[in-house]
Design a protein around this motif. Sequence first.
Motif, PDB file in Angstrom:
ATOM      1  N   LEU A  20       0.825  -1.200   0.000  1.00  0.00           N
ATOM      2  CA  LEU A  20       0.000   0.000   0.000  1.00  0.00           C
ATOM      3  C   LEU A  20       0.865   1.258   0.000  1.00  0.00           C
ATOM      4  O   LEU A  20       1.983   1.255   0.505  1.00  0.00           O
ATOM      5  N   VAL A  21       0.311   2.340  -0.546  1.00  0.00           N
ATOM      6  CA  VAL A  21       0.954   3.647  -0.477  1.00  0.00           C
ATOM      7  C   VAL A  21       0.794   4.166   0.943  1.00  0.00           C
ATOM      8  O   VAL A  21      -0.277   4.030   1.548  1.00  0.00           O
ATOM      9  N   LYS A  22       1.851   4.745   1.492  1.00  0.00           N
ATOM     10  CA  LYS A  22       1.779   5.324   2.838  1.00  0.00           C
ATOM     11  C   LYS A  22       1.621   6.837   2.695  1.00  0.00           C
ATOM     12  O   LYS A  22       2.331   7.466   1.921  1.00  0.00           O
ATOM     13  N   VAL A  23       0.730   7.413   3.459  1.00  0.00           N
ATOM     14  CA  VAL A  23       0.507   8.854   3.446  1.00  0.00           C
ATOM     15  C   VAL A  23       0.685   9.363   4.869  1.00  0.00           C
ATOM     16  O   VAL A  23       0.053   8.858   5.799  1.00  0.00           O
ATOM     17  N   ILE A  24       1.553  10.337   5.018  1.00  0.00           N
ATOM     18  CA  ILE A  24       1.766  10.960   6.321  1.00  0.00           C
ATOM     19  C   ILE A  24       0.993  12.267   6.329  1.00  0.00           C
ATOM     20  O   ILE A  24       1.225  13.129   5.483  1.00  0.00           O
ATOM     21  N   LEU A  74       6.385  10.594 -13.310  1.00  0.00           N
ATOM     22  CA  LEU A  74       6.467   9.149 -13.514  1.00  0.00           C
ATOM     23  C   LEU A  74       7.728   8.762 -14.274  1.00  0.00           C
ATOM     24  O   LEU A  74       8.412   7.810 -13.912  1.00  0.00           O
ATOM     25  N   ALA A  75       8.052   9.515 -15.320  1.00  0.00           N
ATOM     26  CA  ALA A  75       9.260   9.227 -16.101  1.00  0.00           C
ATOM     27  C   ALA A  75      10.504   9.379 -15.236  1.00  0.00           C
ATOM     28  O   ALA A  75      11.429   8.558 -15.297  1.00  0.00           O
ATOM     29  N   TYR A  76      10.537  10.409 -14.412  1.00  0.00           N
ATOM     30  CA  TYR A  76      11.671  10.655 -13.517  1.00  0.00           C
ATOM     31  C   TYR A  76      11.904   9.461 -12.596  1.00  0.00           C
ATOM     32  O   TYR A  76      13.028   8.977 -12.438  1.00  0.00           O
ATOM     33  N   VAL A  77      10.834   8.979 -11.984  1.00  0.00           N
ATOM     34  CA  VAL A  77      10.957   7.854 -11.058  1.00  0.00           C
ATOM     35  C   VAL A  77      11.359   6.585 -11.811  1.00  0.00           C
ATOM     36  O   VAL A  77      12.284   5.871 -11.406  1.00  0.00           O
ATOM     37  N   LYS A  78      10.693   6.312 -12.904  1.00  0.00           N
ATOM     38  CA  LYS A  78      10.966   5.081 -13.650  1.00  0.00           C
ATOM     39  C   LYS A  78      12.391   5.042 -14.209  1.00  0.00           C
ATOM     40  O   LYS A  78      12.994   3.969 -14.278  1.00  0.00           O
ATOM     41  N   GLU A  79      12.944   6.197 -14.557  1.00  0.00           N
ATOM     42  CA  GLU A  79      14.334   6.259 -15.041  1.00  0.00           C
ATOM     43  C   GLU A  79      15.321   5.806 -13.963  1.00  0.00           C
ATOM     44  O   GLU A  79      16.404   5.333 -14.277  1.00  0.00           O
ATOM     45  N   SER A 106      -0.046   4.353 -10.380  1.00  0.00           N
ATOM     46  CA  SER A 106       0.830   3.890 -11.466  1.00  0.00           C
ATOM     47  C   SER A 106       2.145   3.356 -10.912  1.00  0.00           C
ATOM     48  O   SER A 106       2.654   2.344 -11.386  1.00  0.00           O
ATOM     49  N   LEU A 107       2.677   4.022  -9.918  1.00  0.00           N
ATOM     50  CA  LEU A 107       3.935   3.569  -9.306  1.00  0.00           C
ATOM     51  C   LEU A 107       3.720   2.295  -8.505  1.00  0.00           C
ATOM     52  O   LEU A 107       4.569   1.413  -8.491  1.00  0.00           O
ATOM     53  N   LEU A 108       2.579   2.197  -7.862  1.00  0.00           N
ATOM     54  CA  LEU A 108       2.289   1.026  -7.052  1.00  0.00           C
ATOM     55  C   LEU A 108       2.261  -0.243  -7.889  1.00  0.00           C
ATOM     56  O   LEU A 108       2.695  -1.299  -7.442  1.00  0.00           O
TER      57      LEU A 108
END
Length: 110
Positions: A20-24, A74-79, A106-108
Amino acid sequence: MVLSRDIYLKQLIDGRKNGLVKVITGIRRCGKSVLLNEIFYSWLIDNGIPANHIINVAMDDRANKALLEPDAFLAYVKERITDKREYIVLVDEVQMIGEFVSVLLSLLYF
């Protein structure tokens, strides 16, 4: 002086691999960024996660202005994901990213 935030750190650690995504969340200036970028980051490093497997982005940093666009983020993270090992993505002020819910989903599932 940094307060330890042990209870919140334990919640992040215990839920780290639950898919799961964590949100603070919290009021302004209560230490959310310190918990994420200092305390949890240090714990990850101390527990064997290589620094190049922690993708840490502060969306309120003017240098990251281009990343406010969802596809650019998204591109930044995936790179930066270059192998099949575990990666941790820490995003401070995530609400500044356009369509941030779909970006996180999308990242999840990447």
